[in-house]
Write an enzyme that holds these catalytic residues in place. Sequence first.
Site, PDB file in Angstrom:
ATOM      1  N   HIS B 265       0.842  -1.210   0.000  1.00  0.00           N
ATOM      2  CA  HIS B 265       0.000   0.000   0.000  1.00  0.00           C
ATOM      3  C   HIS B 265       0.876   1.259   0.000  1.00  0.00           C
ATOM      4  O   HIS B 265       0.711   2.144  -0.843  1.00  0.00           O
ATOM      5  CB  HIS B 265      -0.899  -0.037   1.236  1.00  0.00           C
ATOM      6  CG  HIS B 265      -1.832   1.126   1.352  1.00  0.00           C
ATOM      7  ND1 HIS B 265      -3.152   1.064   0.945  1.00  0.00           N
ATOM      8  CD2 HIS B 265      -1.657   2.378   1.819  1.00  0.00           C
ATOM      9  CE1 HIS B 265      -3.732   2.247   1.148  1.00  0.00           C
ATOM     10  NE2 HIS B 265      -2.849   3.061   1.696  1.00  0.00           N
ATOM     11  N   GLU B 266       1.816   1.310   0.923  1.00  0.00           N
ATOM     12  CA  GLU B 266       2.662   2.509   1.027  1.00  0.00           C
ATOM     13  C   GLU B 266       3.592   2.621  -0.185  1.00  0.00           C
ATOM     14  O   GLU B 266       3.845   3.717  -0.676  1.00  0.00           O
ATOM     15  CB  GLU B 266       3.459   2.495   2.335  1.00  0.00           C
ATOM     16  CG  GLU B 266       2.607   2.450   3.610  1.00  0.00           C
ATOM     17  CD  GLU B 266       1.555   3.553   3.706  1.00  0.00           C
ATOM     18  OE1 GLU B 266       1.767   4.635   3.126  1.00  0.00           O
ATOM     19  OE2 GLU B 266       0.499   3.313   4.351  1.00  0.00           O
ATOM     20  N   HIS B 269       1.698   4.335  -2.836  1.00  0.00           N
ATOM     21  CA  HIS B 269       1.751   5.803  -2.662  1.00  0.00           C
ATOM     22  C   HIS B 269       3.102   6.342  -3.145  1.00  0.00           C
ATOM     23  O   HIS B 269       3.178   7.355  -3.829  1.00  0.00           O
ATOM     24  CB  HIS B 269       1.609   6.168  -1.177  1.00  0.00           C
ATOM     25  CG  HIS B 269       0.208   6.160  -0.654  1.00  0.00           C
ATOM     26  ND1 HIS B 269      -0.798   6.914  -1.211  1.00  0.00           N
ATOM     27  CD2 HIS B 269      -0.360   5.511   0.395  1.00  0.00           C
ATOM     28  CE1 HIS B 269      -1.930   6.736  -0.520  1.00  0.00           C
ATOM     29  NE2 HIS B 269      -1.685   5.880   0.460  1.00  0.00           N
TER      30      HIS B 269
END
Lengths: 501, 501
Positions: B265-266, B269
């Site tokens: 997820h990170e 980003h």
Amino acid sequence: MQKKLDSLKTRLAEIDDLNHAAAILGWDQQTYMPPGGAEARAQQLATLSHISHEKFIDNAIGDILNELQEYAEGLPEDSDDASLIRVTKRDYDKARRVPSALISEIAQAGAQAFEAWKEAKDGFNFTIFAPFLKRNLELKKRYAECLGYTGRIYDPLLDQFEPGMTTAQVETIFANIRQELVPLVHAITSKSTVVDNSFLHQEFDEQKQWDICVKAARLIGYVFERGRLDRSPHPFTTSFSIDDVRITTRFLRDYFSAAFFATLHEAGHALYNQGISRKLEHTPLADGASLGVHESQSRMWENLVGRSRAFWKFFMPHVKDIFPEEFHNIHAENMYRAVNRVQPSFIRVEADEVTYNLHIMIRFELENDLLEDRISIHDLPNAWNIKMQEYLGITPPDDARGVLQDVHWSSGSFGYFPTYSLGNIFAAQLFDQVKRDLPDIETSFEKGAFQKLLDWLRQNLHAHGRKFTLDELARRITGEPLQTRSFITYLKNKFGEIYGL
Amino acid sequence: MQKKLDSLKTRLAEIDDLNHAAAILGWDQQTYMPPGGAEARAQQLATLSHISHEKFIDNAIGDILNELQEYAEGLPEDSDDASLIRVTKRDYDKARRVPSALISEIAQAGAQAFEAWKEAKDGFNFTIFAPFLKRNLELKKRYAECLGYTGRIYDPLLDQFEPGMTTAQVETIFANIRQELVPLVHAITSKSTVVDNSFLHQEFDEQKQWDICVKAARLIGYVFERGRLDRSPHPFTTSFSIDDVRITTRFLRDYFSAAFFATLHEAGHALYNQGISRKLEHTPLADGASLGVHESQSRMWENLVGRSRAFWKFFMPHVKDIFPEEFHNIHAENMYRAVNRVQPSFIRVEADEVTYNLHIMIRFELENDLLEDRISIHDLPNAWNIKMQEYLGITPPDDARGVLQDVHWSSGSFGYFPTYSLGNIFAAQLFDQVKRDLPDIETSFEKGAFQKLLDWLRQNLHAHGRKFTLDELARRITGEPLQTRSFITYLKNKFGEIYGL
């Protein structure tokens, strides 16, 4: 008047925040920043330092300082407020004298010279660095002219790192110790006595070295809840507040002393910053008095404590717990002697206590020769080697182990080196006073008790932050100005005994 | 005109440096800062944000922006310069409307409310938090009034996080997906099909988990030389430049998915920030377009890639290399099903793809009910529980697992939650376009090749930074505004197949 003082403090607190923000960016740069971050980081740091500088040289600060002058004169000179006004005025006057453009030019030239220095050092080729060093020297001459001086051009440069100290004073101090140290080194190297330190050169597991470093730092009083230990190529200490003072160390797998003494050294610096009075927090007084005074603290814990017989009597079993094989049959006395082995060598940062200051003198003398045009950049490597032979009896095989070894000149930091020796000298003077005030201090080291020493340092030195200069501190704490007697006696006794002189 | 533009860029670059400095301080605060550092750090961050704000709302910036208006109108709307002027004007007008005093008051109230929230959550006692939440709500109402609005009071708050999006638009979007999701959840939970994910709940060595996380992040294209992975209690991504974009994760020893999907997820980003055009560097355009667009990227890599069958066909052997015992007899298909298990649960951050958005809707509706005075703070826990029962069929056993679970309201971040769902929805819309442009994309995943997807995202989305809004991006990239069709079809197909609906 209180309102004016508050307004000064508000402005200084904002500048303090900016400077600490820059320190955090610098810490990250040297510890965790990925390679890609370098370019933007340089810009971010330049912006923070530019804003901080602009805010500090604001006319309004000068006006408030002038308005507070009379008020300050009515206060005891050593009061916090009088000291704040006095020290801020000193900083302000200096900051106003140097044009921002020159500061930027010096920073930019330094960044370029740093790259050239790395290339020159890696390639054993001084000529690559020479034109950049020349430029740094010229810029620093202009910088010194901006600051102004009545005696020597070195004075204002030295004053940046050691406020109030003059070149002539340093020359006297160095003459004193040189005449004792050169014969002492000669006496030691001519003796057949050999100190065995081969057991320090083995393979040491890094995690175990880490554990010992943490144990030692904690033992002498470094509070990890108000700091932290990390790795970096060049060990350093940095402070973001009294309650966040961080240290770094570096590990060599094949040499025990590297990480261990670097950690004690940096922890010594950090104890100073962790011990500043909270009343000074968020003001420009919440830092060490000078580089020399700071170095007195790192050297005290690294050498006067960490290289003492008493320390190893207590600590050796702890080291043996962690490295039982490596230090099998090695006793506290073996360790004490090994970590105090004297050996003239080429590299300053690896030098023992006896030869270390001779390395410094060489640099100090050459800096003055350059600044006063007695030698040219071209002559520098040869001049270096001649002095090495004269003071230490050895000649570097190449410039990487000679004139190119230190980073300082690449950033134009002329005037910085003497503070290392001033620190060594002041540490010994302070420690003599400690022994007068606390006669059983070395017995307490044998029991692993270092709090008494730390408390003494906190009360007499750390708490004051930047309120006083080195000379003022020496007089307040020991009743006399900085003197070399303590240091020379310390070296003669300690190494005379080890080497049976 | 070029001179004016340059002068604007110089000012914005300085502000960019200040904001990135603050980001570095924030990163340190959440990763490495010792407890002692907290108090000074809050001051340092407040100072940096104050100076940045003051510099940004300077009349001079407004004047330059006005002078550049005509110039900008002569440029193509999607040019870098026109976008810079347009987006900066938008930011500037907003920043000017809110008094600095109110911003400080909100920050201060938020800091106090955060402490109260922690205490309330730990003590399962909403009443401790209630008065602080009430204050946050009142302040944010005032804030919304300062920004101004024609329709709903929620509009300006939402606009802070999702520029250009309105409350009415979100309501329509949510109504669309709610009518599909509630029956879908019901259909899944009424089926006897049970997906086994018990093997994800074992003891997993943390270092090995770390290695897998690094491998997965690298695999999808995260460049560690321009970023780094660290640990923090709450995973996050932060950017100090295009070449220094850092991520964090957290490890649970007894649950494989926690660190693994947080890292994906990170990293999602971070790929966005690492992919912004260098031409936008050092300007306010060098960031994600909005929180919703940012979340579309994290969710794309976490869910559409990381929870796809194709991904696990490639990656399962790598996981088994590192955890051979733990995943003995577990095949790619088992893993695919396990990481997609649907289960209504109390905690948003642990929710699966099907139920996740229902958690968001509850928050969005309650925020509007509070802001438009349809419910009081006192009613909030009960209103929460009623909606949980209605949408998810379960009732939280306590407020810690109910209304107190999220940190957002403690800092007064009303209007933030919808961006999570907007990200999920936009990710599916984008991915449909990817499949039209690159029909073999899922086959390439099976071969461990993710560069094609990344290149597509870079070119179509990442490179533009903040130049366009979510809606503008949707139209430019997919030819239609944000729509829910892709997302609903994606969920129905994927989970219909897994659960045999």
